[in-house]
Design an enzyme around this catalytic site. Structure first.
Site, mmCIF file in Angstrom:
data_model
loop_
_atom_site.group_PDB
_atom_site.id
_atom_site.type_symbol
_atom_site.label_atom_id
_atom_site.label_comp_id
_atom_site.label_asym_id
_atom_site.label_seq_id
_atom_site.Cartn_x
_atom_site.Cartn_y
_atom_site.Cartn_z
ATOM 1 N N GLY A 173 0.632 -1.252 0.145
ATOM 2 C CA GLY A 173 0.133 0.012 -0.132
ATOM 3 C C GLY A 173 0.898 1.548 0.052
ATOM 4 C CB ALA A 174 4.392 2.073 0.346
ATOM 5 N N GLY A 175 2.721 2.465 -2.387
ATOM 6 C CA GLY A 175 2.716 3.404 -3.485
ATOM 7 C C GLY A 175 1.247 4.082 -3.669
ATOM 8 C CG ASP A 176 -2.131 1.592 -3.874
ATOM 9 O OD1 ASP A 176 -1.923 1.636 -5.266
ATOM 10 O OD2 ASP A 176 -2.633 0.312 -3.469
#
Length: 133
Positions: free
Chosen positions: A83-86
């Site tokens: 979820g870091a990129g999101d």
């Protein structure tokens, strides 16, 4: 704001309609256009806006007003990168929607991406609101 994980010919017709393409290092590698800076230049010509390449724990690099700008990643104890990129993309879009200048939105996005890595799962550690100015 657009998120292209890999460089695919099917995405090329969409690029002129994107102001802020945000792509990961994997996109750079799959594009076959050289370094992250080379890809940023290419995206800027295609999009006319502010392209960003995310570099994981090395932060992000952007081409802002013709200048390369590096935003380091905030140091955190990483438990899960899911979820870091999101989180980065969402915080960047939210920052722009709230009238932040592009560089400030990128700094916010970097902070949100790092924050997302502090807990297991994709949502348990997300920023719940924009930081006060």
């Amino acid at each position: 704001v657009a998120d292209f994980a890999l460089a695919k010919p099917a995405f090329d017709p969409m690029l002129p309609f994107v102001d802020h393409p945000i792509v990961p290092r994997q996109y750079v590698d799959s594009a076959g256009r050289g370094s992250p800076r080379d890809v940023l230049r290419w995206l800027a010509r295609r999009c006319g806006g502010t392209p960003v390449v995310t570099l994981g724990n090395r932060g992000a690099i952007a081409l802002v007003d013709g200048r390369f700008r590096h935003v380091p990643s905030r140091r955190v104890r990483v438990r899960d990168t899911t979820g870091a990129g999101d989180a980065f993309h969402g915080a960047f879009a939210a920052g722009l929607a709230h009238g932040m200048p592009v560089m400030r939105a990128i700094v916010l996005a970097s902070r949100a991406g790092a924050q997302a890595c502090r807990a297991l799962g994709a949502t348990s550690s997300l920023l719940s609101r924009l930081p006060r100015r």
